[in-house]
Motif scaffolding. Sequence first.
Motif, short mmCIF file in Angstrom:
data_model
loop_
_atom_site.label_atom_id
_atom_site.label_comp_id
_atom_site.label_asym_id
_atom_site.label_seq_id
_atom_site.Cartn_x
_atom_site.Cartn_y
_atom_site.Cartn_z
N SER A 50 0.82 -1.21 0.00
CA SER A 50 0.00 0.00 0.00
C SER A 50 0.86 1.26 0.00
N GLY A 51 0.66 2.10 -1.03
CA GLY A 51 1.35 3.37 -1.11
C GLY A 51 2.78 3.31 -1.59
N SER A 52 3.27 2.14 -1.99
CA SER A 52 4.65 2.02 -2.44
C SER A 52 4.89 2.82 -3.72
N SER A 53 6.07 3.44 -3.83
CA SER A 53 6.43 4.16 -5.05
C SER A 53 6.70 3.21 -6.21
N LEU A 54 6.79 1.91 -5.93
CA LEU A 54 7.02 0.92 -6.97
C LEU A 54 5.73 0.43 -7.60
N ASN A 55 4.59 0.85 -7.07
CA ASN A 55 3.31 0.46 -7.65
C ASN A 55 3.11 1.19 -8.97
N LYS A 56 3.00 0.44 -10.07
CA LYS A 56 2.90 1.07 -11.39
C LYS A 56 2.45 0.04 -12.41
N ILE A 57 2.14 0.51 -13.60
CA ILE A 57 1.82 -0.36 -14.73
C ILE A 57 3.09 -0.53 -15.56
N ILE A 58 3.39 -1.76 -15.92
CA ILE A 58 4.59 -2.09 -16.69
C ILE A 58 4.19 -2.68 -18.04
N VAL A 59 4.93 -2.31 -19.09
CA VAL A 59 4.81 -2.96 -20.39
C VAL A 59 6.12 -3.69 -20.66
N LEU A 60 6.04 -5.01 -20.81
CA LEU A 60 7.21 -5.88 -20.95
C LEU A 60 7.32 -6.38 -22.38
N ASP A 61 8.45 -6.07 -23.03
CA ASP A 61 8.69 -6.56 -24.39
C ASP A 61 8.93 -8.07 -24.35
N LEU A 62 8.23 -8.82 -25.19
CA LEU A 62 8.31 -10.28 -25.14
C LEU A 62 9.57 -10.84 -25.79
N ASP A 78 -3.46 10.80 -3.47
CA ASP A 78 -3.28 9.82 -2.40
C ASP A 78 -3.66 8.45 -2.93
N ILE A 79 -2.70 7.77 -3.58
CA ILE A 79 -2.94 6.50 -4.25
C ILE A 79 -2.26 5.37 -3.49
N TYR A 80 -3.02 4.36 -3.11
CA TYR A 80 -2.46 3.22 -2.39
C TYR A 80 -2.17 2.04 -3.33
N SER A 81 -3.02 1.87 -4.35
CA SER A 81 -2.83 0.75 -5.27
C SER A 81 -3.60 1.01 -6.55
N ILE A 82 -3.26 0.27 -7.61
CA ILE A 82 -3.92 0.37 -8.90
C ILE A 82 -4.85 -0.83 -9.04
N SER A 83 -6.10 -0.58 -9.41
CA SER A 83 -7.09 -1.65 -9.52
C SER A 83 -7.24 -2.16 -10.95
N ASN A 84 -7.20 -1.26 -11.93
CA ASN A 84 -7.41 -1.66 -13.31
C ASN A 84 -6.81 -0.61 -14.23
N TYR A 85 -6.67 -0.96 -15.51
CA TYR A 85 -6.09 -0.04 -16.47
C TYR A 85 -6.49 -0.46 -17.87
N THR A 86 -6.36 0.47 -18.82
CA THR A 86 -6.53 0.19 -20.24
C THR A 86 -5.43 0.91 -21.00
N ILE A 87 -4.76 0.21 -21.90
CA ILE A 87 -3.78 0.83 -22.79
C ILE A 87 -4.32 0.74 -24.21
N HIS A 88 -4.55 1.90 -24.83
CA HIS A 88 -5.05 1.92 -26.20
C HIS A 88 -3.98 1.36 -27.13
N ASP A 89 -4.31 0.29 -27.85
CA ASP A 89 -3.32 -0.47 -28.61
C ASP A 89 -3.16 0.09 -30.02
N ASP A 90 -2.61 1.32 -30.10
CA ASP A 90 -2.39 1.94 -31.41
C ASP A 90 -0.91 2.05 -31.75
N GLY A 91 -0.05 1.43 -30.93
CA GLY A 91 1.38 1.44 -31.19
C GLY A 91 2.14 2.53 -30.47
#
Length: 271
Positions: A50-62, A78-91
């Motif tokens: 909760s509240g860690s600065s390492l909480n983030k969304i990552i994109v990993l090249d395969l 005041d962000i404790y955690s990420i629940s959901n996300y969407t990345i628009h897949d346009d490149g």
Amino acid sequence: IGKNIMVSTDNGVTWNVLYTLPYPAFSGNISQVRLTNNGTALSFIQYFGSGSSLNKIIVLDLQSLTPIKEYDVPANEDIYSISNYTIHDDGTMNNVSMLANDKFFTTNNGGNTWAKVYDGTDYEGVLLNDAVMDPQNIQKLFVVRNGGPGNVDGGLMISTDSGETWTEKLNGLILQTIAIDPQNSDIIYVGTGLRWAYLDQHEAVYKSTDGGNTWTEQTGITWEAGSGLKNVPKIEINPNDTNHVVVLADDRVAVTTNGGATWTSTPHDGL
């Protein structure tokens, strides 16, 4: 074990570690893993408490198995955690939405700045169970609401102007999750949630074929009569065959292979 992404190339018979989160001194967790960037990368949420600065969304090249993009949580929130996300897949990976702590954010510059488009505290503290961006239209946003301490409860909020204005559908219905057909975003599924004050709300999945304007309950799913478990935490649509939908409910798994014309329901033990 939660720090690893596993991969199978024989349909699940054997597994190997594909990627492990760094920072060995901390116990991390990976969730919401999805193919992105035209199938060349995996995106996921990394969580280190909760509240860690390492909480983030990552994109990993395969190919290289290295992160090619990171999205930090919005600054000065005041962000404790990420629940959901969407990345628009346009490149470009520039247009992204993020749900965190009952607040919904979007960015059009790859996370350099974020706009807060919906905040539950502005609606008498209503809780947000899910929120996503339309995979084909970055201006269309969806917020799935629970309840709150005030008089504002439930409903599916839809914006067609990047969050400037909102319209409520399924008014007052406590909802838990939303899934949008990645090939045809007019097709949407939502599942009910449960709050102690709404014990009379029945468990259900609803489907829209017109972008969320009208909804039809999926009556082909068999629910247990009188069950106290009325939550539908997750709905997944097969991206390769969008008629194949899996509903994960508290007390059963329901599957359709024909877009909801018929369903197979399998009760399970436990939660």
